[in-house]
Design an enzyme around this catalytic site. Structure first.
Site, short mmCIF file in Angstrom:
data_model
loop_
_atom_site.label_atom_id
_atom_site.label_comp_id
_atom_site.label_asym_id
_atom_site.label_seq_id
_atom_site.Cartn_x
_atom_site.Cartn_y
_atom_site.Cartn_z
N ILE A 149 -0.75 -8.01 10.95
CA ILE A 149 -0.37 -7.07 11.91
C ILE A 149 -1.81 -6.62 12.63
O ILE A 149 -2.38 -5.75 11.70
CB ILE A 149 0.53 -5.95 11.73
CG1 ILE A 149 1.60 -6.80 11.17
CG2 ILE A 149 0.93 -5.18 13.02
CD1 ILE A 149 2.69 -7.80 12.01
N SER A 184 -3.19 11.93 5.74
CA SER A 184 -3.75 11.86 7.19
C SER A 184 -2.65 13.16 8.14
O SER A 184 -1.69 12.74 8.74
CB SER A 184 -3.24 10.73 7.96
OG SER A 184 -4.08 9.42 7.27
N LYS A 204 4.28 -6.99 -3.85
CA LYS A 204 5.29 -7.27 -2.68
C LYS A 204 6.25 -8.23 -2.91
O LYS A 204 7.26 -8.32 -2.32
CB LYS A 204 4.39 -7.66 -1.64
CG LYS A 204 3.26 -6.79 -1.06
CD LYS A 204 4.19 -5.46 -0.46
CE LYS A 204 3.27 -4.48 0.33
NZ LYS A 204 3.94 -3.52 0.85
N TYR A 212 -5.84 -11.30 -4.56
CA TYR A 212 -5.11 -10.31 -4.45
C TYR A 212 -3.87 -10.16 -5.45
O TYR A 212 -2.63 -10.11 -4.96
CB TYR A 212 -4.65 -10.30 -2.95
CG TYR A 212 -5.73 -9.91 -1.89
CD1 TYR A 212 -5.58 -8.63 -1.66
CD2 TYR A 212 -6.56 -10.87 -1.38
CE1 TYR A 212 -6.61 -8.25 -0.56
CE2 TYR A 212 -7.26 -10.45 -0.54
CZ TYR A 212 -7.56 -9.07 -0.04
OH TYR A 212 -8.53 -8.72 0.91
#
Ligand SMILES: NC(=O)c1ccc[n+]([C@@H]2O[C@H](COP(=O)([O-])OP(=O)(O)OC[C@H]3O[C@@H](n4cnc5c(N)ncnc54)[C@H](OP(=O)(O)O)[C@@H]3O)[C@@H](O)[C@H]2O)c1
Length: 263
Positions: free
Chosen positions: A209, A62, A181, A174
Site C-alpha cells: 500500500i 505520533s 502475520k 522477513y
C-alpha cells in the site's frame, strides 16, 4: 399557525443538525483503531468516521499526527479522542481498552492496525527482533481482543485484524514478520470461533500500500508482480474494513487486498 411554524423550526434545526453530523450506517457506533495517527490506520479511522462512527485514535509515539487525525474526524462531525499506549505492554493494552470504553460509553469496532515491519533473515534475526515482531504484530492484537471482548459482546461488534500477504507468502529476509502475520490469520479464525455468535472477527491481508510521498520504487517493484498494475491505496484497505464491518454473515475470513499479487 404557530404550531406549523414550530414544526418548520424543528425541521430546520433537524436539517442543520444533519448538515453538521451526516447520517451514516455506523452512526452511534464507536470504533477503536490502533496505530491510527497516520498511514493506513488513519485512513481507516477517518473512513469509519465518514460512515458515522465516533473514533478512539490510538497512537504510540505520533502524538501530533494523532491530534491531526482527531481534528480531521471532528471536522466530519464525529467525536474523536487520542489515546496513547505501547502495545508491547499488556498492562497498557488493558488501560487503552478501558479508556476507549469510558470515553464514549461503548465499543463496537476494534481495528488492530498497529504493527512493525522488521527485516530479519535467519542469520540476522535476534531475540529482540523476534520478540518485537511477534509482540507488536501478534501478541498485541490478541490481548486487545481479549480486553475488548466484553464490550464488543455487549454491542454485538466486530474485530478487524491486519495480516499481510507476507503472512501467506514466505518472503526472504522477513522471517519473524511473515510468521507474525501468518499467526494473525490463525488468530482471526480462533477468535472468530471463540467470540461467536456475538462478535465477528475478520482479517485483511494487504499487498503493498503506497501513500503520497513514498519512494516510487515501492510501487514500481510491486507492479512487476501485481496483475492489476498498481499498488494499493489506503482507501482500498479502508473500504474493505467498512465492508467487513457491515457484512453480518462473514466471520473468520481473510480478505486479500493486493491487486492480484498473490496469484
Ligand atoms: N503499508 C503496507 O504496504 C502494508 C502491507 C501489508 C500489510 N500492512 C499492515 O497494515 C497495517 C497498517 O500498515 P501501515 O503501513 O499503516 O503501518 P505502520 O505505519 O508501519 O505502523 C502503524 C502504526 O503502528 C504503531 N505501532 C508500531 N509499534 C507499536 C507498538 N509497539 N505499540 C503501539 N503502536 C505501535 C505506530 O504508531 P506511532 O507512529 O504512534 O508510534 C505506527 O504509526 C499494519 O498491520 C501492517 O502490517 C501494511
Amino acid at each position: 399557525m404557530p404550531v406549523l411554524r414550530e414544526c418548520v423550526r424543528v425541521a430546520d434545526s433537524k436539517m442543520m443538525e444533519k448538515d453538521a453530523k451526516p447520517d451514516g450506517a455506523l452512526q452511534g457506533r464507536v470504533a477503536l483503531v490502533t496505530g491510527a495517527a497516520k498511514r493506513i490506520g488513519r485512513a481507516v479511522a477517518v473512513r469509519l468516521a465518514e460512515e458515522g462512527a465516533d473514533v478512539v485514535v490510538h497512537y504510540r509515539g505520533s502524538k501530533e499526527k494523532a491530534a491531526e487525525a482527531v481534528a480531521e474526524i471532528e471536522k466530519i462531525g464525529r467525536r474523536a479522542v487520542a489515546v496513547q499506549a505501547d502495545l508491547g505492554d499488556v498492562s497498557q493494552i488493558k488501560r487503552l481498552i478501558a479508556e476507549a470504553g469510558k470515553q464514549f460509553g461503548r465499543l463496537d469496532i476494534l481495528v488492530n492496525s498497529a504493527a512493525n515491519f522488521l527485516p530479519a533473515s535467519i542469520v540476522s534475526t535476534t531475540e529482540q527482533v523476534w520478540d518485537a515482531s511477534l509482540g507488536t504484530n501478534l501478541k498485541a492484537p490478541f490481548f486487545c481482543a481479549q480486553a475488548a471482548a466484553p464490550l464488543l459482546k455487549r454491542s454485538r461488534g466486530a474485530i478487524i485484524n491486519f495480516a499481510d500477504v507476507g503472512g501467506l507468502l514466505a518472503w526472504t529476509g522477513y522471517i519473524p514478520h511473515c510468521v507474525s502475520k501468518a499467526g494473525v490469520i490463525m488468530l482471526t479464525r480462533c477468535l472468530a470461533k471463540e467470540l461467536a455468535p456475538e462478535v465477528r472477527v475478520n482479517a485483511i491481508a494487504p499487498g503493498t500500500i503506497t501513500m503520497p510521498g513514498d519512494p516510487p520504487e515501492w510501487e514500481e517493484d510491486f507492479i512487476k508482480r501485481a496483475p492489476l498494475l498498481r499498488s494499493g491505496r489506503p482507501s482500498d484497505v479502508a473500504e474493505t474494513v467498512v465492508f467487513l464491518v457491515r457484512s453480518e454473515f462473514i466471520t473468520g475470513q481473510v480478505i486479500v487486498v493486493d491487486g492480484g499479487r498473490t496469484l
